[in-house]
Structures are given as structure tokens and as C-alpha cells.
Write a protein that holds these residues in place. Structure first.
Motif, PDB file in Angstrom:
ATOM      1  N   LEU A 131       0.814  -1.089   0.141  1.00  0.00           N
ATOM      2  CA  LEU A 131      -0.002  -0.022  -0.037  1.00  0.00           C
ATOM      3  C   LEU A 131       0.871   1.367   0.057  1.00  0.00           C
ATOM      4  CD1 LEU A 131      -2.932  -1.017   2.636  1.00  0.00           C
ATOM      5  CD2 LEU A 131      -3.067  -0.461   0.117  1.00  0.00           C
ATOM      6  N   ALA A 132       1.932   1.156   0.837  1.00  0.00           N
ATOM      7  CA  ALA A 132       2.730   2.547   0.711  1.00  0.00           C
ATOM      8  C   ALA A 132       3.512   2.726  -0.380  1.00  0.00           C
ATOM      9  CB  ALA A 132       3.626   2.353   2.187  1.00  0.00           C
ATOM     10  N   TRP A 133       4.200   1.720  -1.058  1.00  0.00           N
ATOM     11  CA  TRP A 133       4.835   1.741  -2.297  1.00  0.00           C
ATOM     12  C   TRP A 133       3.823   2.262  -3.437  1.00  0.00           C
ATOM     13  CZ3 TRP A 133       3.528  -1.614  -6.376  1.00  0.00           C
ATOM     14  CH2 TRP A 133       4.080  -1.438  -7.583  1.00  0.00           C
ATOM     15  N   ALA A 134       2.721   1.799  -3.431  1.00  0.00           N
ATOM     16  CA  ALA A 134       1.718   2.233  -4.372  1.00  0.00           C
ATOM     17  C   ALA A 134       1.034   3.778  -4.219  1.00  0.00           C
ATOM     18  CB  ALA A 134       0.687   1.265  -4.515  1.00  0.00           C
ATOM     19  N   GLY A 135       1.433   4.227  -2.951  1.00  0.00           N
ATOM     20  CA  GLY A 135       0.956   5.568  -2.829  1.00  0.00           C
ATOM     21  C   GLY A 135      -0.264   5.832  -2.026  1.00  0.00           C
ATOM     22  N   TYR A 136      -0.501   4.858  -1.195  1.00  0.00           N
ATOM     23  CA  TYR A 136      -1.611   4.793  -0.136  1.00  0.00           C
ATOM     24  C   TYR A 136      -0.992   4.767   1.173  1.00  0.00           C
ATOM     25  CZ  TYR A 136      -4.338   2.929  -4.143  1.00  0.00           C
ATOM     26  OH  TYR A 136      -4.997   2.771  -5.266  1.00  0.00           O
ATOM     27  N   THR A 137      -0.265   5.610   1.465  1.00  0.00           N
ATOM     28  CA  THR A 137       0.603   6.120   2.477  1.00  0.00           C
ATOM     29  C   THR A 137      -0.323   5.931   3.918  1.00  0.00           C
ATOM     30  OG1 THR A 137       0.950   8.123   2.164  1.00  0.00           O
ATOM     31  CG2 THR A 137       2.535   6.540   1.364  1.00  0.00           C
TER      32      THR A 137
END
Length: 302
Positions: A131-137
């Protein structure tokens, strides 16, 4: 583990995903790979021809529509060592679409027969970094924060706005602490969680140590080498090189035969594969050894 060992697994399983193997080397396989599918494809990216790895990775596609937080495990560890991010981004979007803002988690889901709004610690590894890598931090941070708050027990159910403990997995479950440690270690690249990660590392080291037999996590005296391999990778990622290396050396010296990491415990209460080679244990052993040999290589980028 060498490429020859991976080839021997390929020869043994045919077109099915390996899950676990007994001492004779006979594999229990599944058509879709279950929650462990990504560890097999990740292992192929580490030790096989890219063409073979790419073909198997495409077979993860049906999991994009599954209602399970283990999409994080499947697609983070199963695709990010490869050369195409498209499946990983689709999986992250699917996870984000199911995030429950009131509970603060991507629910465990119904794909494996469960019902209700559940949180399990094995639904945090892979999910948080993906999630964090894909921008959903923000979602990644909330998901991790909730699981850290629930860390005293591996599985919970939410009812009327409150969390209550579930019986399975049981307290002291071998992989629970290891999965949470890995999730916080993986998250450090994108989230401000270094303090949490190092606290988890110290907690794991205080509880298990690095000398035999505690370095191989136990529950009721049962060895689980896969939990130790998971924790070793997390420790290496957090800079605990001597501790992580010691655990990996113990695993290879004491629990490896003919390139196989034995003595893994899948499900002790259920009596399933309690002294076996587990595909995720093998994956994390190989990943850990890769981190030792190439500390700035592709494994370090995940």
C-alpha cells in the motif's frame, strides 16, 4: 539454495503451486497457491530463469479479485522482485478499495471461509509495504498502527465497534511476532515507523534470542524454522546484521538438508505439516542469504 534446488521443486510440482513437503521431499501442492502463492513466484524470481518466473507470476492474477488481506503477501513478495509492476499496483488498489476506515484495517476477508470484520497479524506483512509503495501511505500507516495496537494477540474480530480476541491462531503462534516485525521493517522505507520497528526487533530478540534453540521460534516446544527465517530477514533490513546472520547460519547448519530448509511448522493445533519444508520458509531463507551476500542488491530495494 541453488537454482538446481528450485529446478527440482519445479520438476516435482509440475503446473501446481508448492505449499509444503515432508521429509521424503514429496510436496503438497495447490492449483492456485493459496496465501503462499507469492512466495513460490518470489523464489523463482530469485533463483530461476526470468521467463519461467514471469509465466508463474501471471498465474497470480486470479488473486486480484479475492477478498483477502493476504493479497499483500501474494503480490508484494511474489511480484516486486520481477520486471513488471502492473499486478502489484492492481493488488494495492484492490486492497485500498476494501479498507475499513472505522476499524482502521484492510479486513482479513472471506476468501478462506472466514466471516465478519477480522484482523489477523498475517494480514499485515506485505500489505503495509504494498500500500505504501503504491501511494496509499495513509492507509498503510493506519493498517500497521491498528495491528501494532492489537499485537498482544494474533487474531481479532470487530463487533459493535470493539475488538475481541479469536481463538485461532492461538496466543504464542510462531509466526505472529515474525510477521509483524517484517511488516514494520518493510514499512520503514515509506513510513515514519523506525522507532516501532526497532521496538519490535528488540521485543523479538528479548523473547527469542539468537542462540540455539530460541533462534528458531518455538511454540509449546515445537520448532518453526520458517518463523526464524522471516525474523532474520526483518532484522537484516533493520540493520541487525550480526543477529540476522547468526540466525541464518544456524538454520543452514542445523536444519538444512540437500538444500531443503526442514523443521518448519505450518499448523501445530491442526496437526498440519508440523515438521516440514514450507515454501515461505525456503523463500525467506534464500532472501536472507541474498541480503547477506548483496546488501545493496534487488532484495534490499523491497
Amino acid at each position: 539454495m541453488t537454482g538446481d534446488r528450485v529446478q527440482s521443486i519445479l520438476d516435482a510440482v509440475g503446473d501446481r503451486f508448492p505449499l509444503y513437503a515432508d521429509e521424503s521431499g514429496e510436496w503438497r501442492t495447490t492449483r492456485r497457491g493459496s496465501w503462499a502463492a507469492g512466495f513460490w513466484t518470489g523464489l523463482l524470481w530469485l533463483r530461476a530463469d526470468p521467463r519461467i518466473a514471469r509465466t508463474w507470476t501471471q498465474r497470480l492474477t486470479p488473486w486480484l479479485t479475492a477478498d483477502t488481506a493476504t493479497q499483500g503477501m501474494i503480490f508484494w513478495y511474489g511480484t516486486r522482485l520481477g520486471d513488471d509492476d502492473s499486478l502489484a499496483r492492481q493488488a494495492a488498489a484492490a486492497l485500498a478499495s476494501r479498507f475499513d476506515s472505522a476499524a482502521g484495517v484492510v479486513p482479513w476477508g472471506s476468501a478462506f471461509g472466514d466471516s465478519g470484520l477480522r484482523a489477523r497479524v498475517d494480514g499485515v506483512a506485505g500489505t503495509v509495504p504494498l500500500l505504501a509503495w503504491a501511494g496509499y501511505t495513509d492507509l498503510a500507516a493506519a493498517h500497521l498502527r491498528t495491528h501494532l495496537a492489537l499485537a498482544e494477540h494474533p487474531a481479532w474480530d470487530r463487533h459493535d465497534g470493539r475488538w475481541r480476541q479469536l481463538a485461532e491462531p492461538p496466543p504464542g503462534w510462531t509466526r505472529g511476532d515474525a510477521w509483524l516485525l517484517l511488516a514494520t521493517a518493510d514499512a520503514c522505507r515509506w513510513l515514519d515507523v523506525a522507532d516501532h520497528a526497532h521496538k519490535q526487533a528488540q521485543r523479538w530478540l528479548d523473547q527469542h534470542g539468537t542462540s540455539p534453540p530460541p533462534a528458531v521460534t518455538t511454540m509449546d516446544g515445537q520448532v518453526d524454522t520458517s518463523a526464524a527465517a522471516i525474523a532474520a530477514v526483518a532484522l537484516l533490513k533493520l540493520g541487525y546484521r550480526s543477529e540476522g546472520e547468526l540466525i541464518l547460519r544456524q538454520l543452514t547448519a542445523q536444519h538444512t538438508r540437500d538444500g531443503r530448509l526442514l523443521d518448519g511448522c505450518y499448523d501445530l493445533p491442526g496437526g498440519v505439516a508440523v515438521n516440514h519444508e514450507l515454501i515461505w520458509g525456503t523463500f525467506f531463507l534464500v532472501w536472507g542469504l541474498e541480503l547477506l551476500e548483496h546488501p545493496t542488491g534487488r532484495c534490499a530495494d523491497m
